[in-house]
Structure formats: C-alpha cells, structure tokens
Design a protein around this motif. Structure first.
Motif, short mmCIF file in Angstrom:
data_model
loop_
_atom_site.label_atom_id
_atom_site.label_comp_id
_atom_site.label_asym_id
_atom_site.label_seq_id
_atom_site.Cartn_x
_atom_site.Cartn_y
_atom_site.Cartn_z
N ALA A 40 0.74 6.20 -2.68
CA ALA A 40 0.39 7.55 -3.11
C ALA A 40 1.46 8.56 -2.70
O ALA A 40 1.81 9.47 -3.46
CB ALA A 40 -0.97 7.94 -2.54
N PHE A 41 2.00 8.40 -1.49
CA PHE A 41 3.08 9.28 -1.06
C PHE A 41 4.32 9.11 -1.92
O PHE A 41 5.01 10.09 -2.23
CB PHE A 41 3.42 9.01 0.40
N LEU A 63 -2.13 1.64 0.20
CA LEU A 63 -2.44 2.62 -0.85
C LEU A 63 -1.89 4.01 -0.53
O LEU A 63 -1.39 4.72 -1.42
CB LEU A 63 -3.97 2.69 -1.05
N VAL A 64 -1.96 4.40 0.75
CA VAL A 64 -1.44 5.72 1.13
C VAL A 64 0.07 5.79 0.94
O VAL A 64 0.61 6.79 0.47
CB VAL A 64 -1.84 6.03 2.59
N ARG A 65 0.77 4.70 1.29
CA ARG A 65 2.23 4.69 1.12
C ARG A 65 2.60 4.79 -0.37
O ARG A 65 3.55 5.51 -0.73
CB ARG A 65 2.81 3.41 1.73
N VAL A 94 -5.58 0.31 3.29
CA VAL A 94 -5.47 1.77 3.25
C VAL A 94 -4.03 2.20 3.45
O VAL A 94 -3.53 3.12 2.77
CB VAL A 94 -6.40 2.40 4.30
N VAL A 95 -3.32 1.58 4.39
CA VAL A 95 -1.91 1.91 4.61
C VAL A 95 -1.09 1.64 3.35
O VAL A 95 -0.22 2.45 2.98
CB VAL A 95 -1.38 1.10 5.81
N ALA A 111 5.51 -0.81 2.71
CA ALA A 111 4.12 -0.74 3.16
C ALA A 111 3.54 -2.12 3.43
O ALA A 111 2.73 -2.30 4.35
CB ALA A 111 3.27 -0.01 2.12
#
Length: 388
Positions: A97-98, A93-95, A90-91, A145
C-alpha cells in the motif's frame, strides 16, 4: 474380592498409581532445550535476510511452518504462530500500500495504473502522493516485504516451539530478573483478555449490555481490580521465594563486569555493521566474535550476584546440537550463495525478470527440516478423569 485385595494396600486403603508426577520426569527428559529452538529459528531468519528471491523465501516459510505443524506442543502459548502469520500478512499488505500511495525510488516503464498526484511543497522533495504505479516498483516492494514477513514467521516459530518458562530457567543469572519481567509482561495480556471475556459473558447472562462505552466502563473496573489483586499475589509469592536477593561481590568484579558487558555489546554492534557493509568485510567477523566473547564473559561474571537454583535443568543433548546446527547450516549456505551468485538470490526488477529457483540454495534451505525428524513428537494431553 481378590481383585479388590490386589488393588488395596495393607492398611485397606485403595491406591492408584500416581500418573502425573511419575510421568513428568520421562516427558521432561524427552523434550528439547528451548534455546535450540530459538537458535534454529533465528538462523532461518538470518538466512531470510540474505535473499530477496520470493521462491527461496516461500520455501523458508514452508520449512518453518512444517516444523511447527509437526512439533508444536499442545499448550496455550504454542498458539501464537497464527498471530505471527497474520502479522506477516499485514506487513506485506502495508508495504504494498505504501508503494502504491507514496511511490517508490525504483524507476519503471511498465505502468499498471495512474493515480491523481497531490502537489507537495519544495521541502518535501523525494516524496510524492499518487502518480504512476509501475510493475517494477510493486515487485521491488513485494520482494522487500516478503523478506521481513519471512523473518517474522521464523520468530513466530520460535515462540510456538520453545516453552517460555523453561527458556527463563535456561537464561544466565545476570539476565534472570529481566527474563522474569518479560515473561510476566507476556502472560499479563492473556489474563486480561480472559477476564474481559468472562465478565462480558456474565453480563450477557444477566441481560446487561456488554458493548459500547457503557459496557466497557462497567467491565473495565472489575478487570483492573482483578489485575491489581493478581499483581499483589505475584509480588507476595516472589518475595516469599527470595526473588531479588543478590550476593556480595568485590567492587573490582562489578567494574569488570560492566566494562566487559558494555564493550562486548559495542563490539557486537560494530561487527554486525561491518558484516552488513561491503567496506567492513575484513574486520566485521573478528570484531563480532570478540564482542560476543566479551559480552558472554560479562554475563557470566554478572551471574555471580544472583542467588538462584534450578530444579531439573534442561540438558543440551545431541538433538539440541543437531537442531541448532541445521539452522546454522542454512544461514551459512545462504550467505555463501549470496556472495557467489548474487543474481540468483536477488532477482532483478529493472528490467523486470521472472525469479528462478536456484537448486543448491533450495537444497540448503531443506536442511532446516531436520528438527521435524530428530526431535520428539509432542505429547497429547491426557483427559482428566473425575474421581469416583
């Protein structure tokens, strides 16, 4: 008849050898100290912070996963490794996406896609929404990430390998009450989840709704009632065992303990900052060591106020030294490689180049596999037999 007389005692009562308590001391002696697992995992996490090479980070994750797969005990708390893997994903993918939505400060020329950019006011300089997404920016975000994900995986390995109750027994006396609070908090959530599942299953068997707002409200009250009863029972048990008693110590010892602990923590923070910056390389390590020594002395003095005993304490044997030393060797060698060959451990993104696997840092990471060969294999739980 002879076999029955052989199995029975003199009083005619048939006895079976005690399987549980007799086997526990031997199994306890073969287990590894939980502090060694945490030192090994934290050292691997420290090594992960010294590089952004995705090949080395993937190797670190593989090493920790192999040790967990071969030495994870058969216990409910050992199943947390999968949750840490999902959190690391999740970390990651979120990085990414940001980096796509908010952009990146890394300049790039290879444009992958162009999103519509939202104009922002003048006070939001340095921030953008949308715009061009370059390969250099995505690669930089992925490297950054993946380093954090590797650190989370190493912490998850420590949670899956170290018994939390035995780790609590090994804490210094000054941290015992804090450790009890942490363990109780960590075990509170699984009990709540188990209560919710049990009540929802019971409502389904009775043909009542278990979903939606109505089902949640009707399940929440019994769950809170069970949690309150469990808390009261835990408080009564802790009070009956004398939890919270303190010994009388002179005021000078208390002041010395507070000064050593506070000064040691400040020294650890200053030394860590010195190690992480280029200007503080000269004073970082001495200040860090002095702070650790002062903090340990403060914890030792603070433990004199806590009245507690240990039943069958864990021994720090040769295997614990080997496990912790293997992790420390990985961290030290990766730090040495980062200072001598920074280009290999930090591949460039501008211009974008393919990462290469450096040989001797990769061999250093493989030292972390030592716990898989020097520690005892997990003991499978024995099936419970019904009395006849």
């Amino acid at each position: 008849m002879p076999s029955r007389c052989h199995a029975a005692g003199r009083d005619g009562i048939r006895r079976t050898p005690p399987a549980g308590p007799a086997a526990r001391p031997a199994r306890h002696r073969t287990s590894l100290h939980p502090g060694a697992w945490w030192l090994w995992a934290l050292a691997l996490g420290t090594a992960a912070t010294r590089t952004t090479n995705p090949l080395l980070l993937a190797l670190l994750i593989t090493v920790s996963a192999y040790v967990v797969a071969t030495r994870r005990p058969h216990a409910p708390w050992a199943r947390s490794y999968g949750a840490f893997l999902k959190l690391a994903l999740v970390v990651l993918l979120v990085r990414l996406a940001f980096a796509v939505v908010l952009g990146s400060p890394v300049p790039g020329t290879q444009v992958l896609l162009a999103l519509p950019e939202v104009p922002l006011p003048s006070w939001a300089q340095g921030i953008r929404l949308g715009g061009e997404v370059t390969a250099e920016a995505l690669t930089f975000a992925f490297y950054d990430a993946l380093r954090l994900a590797a650190l989370l995986v190493c912490v998850g390995a420590a949670n899956a390998l170290a018994n939390p109750s035995r780790l609590l027994k090994s804490l210094p006396g000054a941290l015992y009450e804090l450790g009890v609070a942490v363990v109780v908090a960590l075990t509170f959530a699984p009990h709540l989840i188990a209560d919710v599942r049990r009540l929802r299953a019971a409502r389904r068997l009775r043909g009542r709704p278990d979903r939606g707002v109505r089902g949640l409200l009707q399940v929440g009250l019994p769950v809170l009632e069970g949690a309150l009863e469990r808390s009261v029972a835990l408080a009564a048990a802790m009070d009956a065992r004398g939890y919270g008693r303190t010994a009388e110590v002179p005021p000078a010892v208390r002041r010395t303990t507070a000064a050593l602990t506070l000064g040691g923590l400040l020294g650890v923070c200053a030394g860590t900052y010195g190690l992480l910056t280029a200007e503080g390389g000269a004073y970082g390590l001495p200040v860090l060591l002095a702070g650790l020594a002062a903090a340990l002395a403060g914890l030792w003095l603070g433990g004199r106020r806590t009245l507690r005993t240990r039943y069958r304490p864990d021994r720090w044997d040769a295997r614990a030294w080997l496990v912790s030393a293997s992790g420390a060797a990985v961290a030290a060698l990766l730090a040495l490689a980062a200072s001598r060959d920074p280009a290999a451990l930090h591949p460039g993104v501008v211009p974008l180049v393919a990462p290469e696997l450096p040989l001797w840092p990769a061999a250093a990471v493989l030292i972390g596999l030592l716990p898989a060969f020097v520690t005892p294999a997990p003991v499978a739980p024995h099936p419970r037999k019904e009395p006849t």
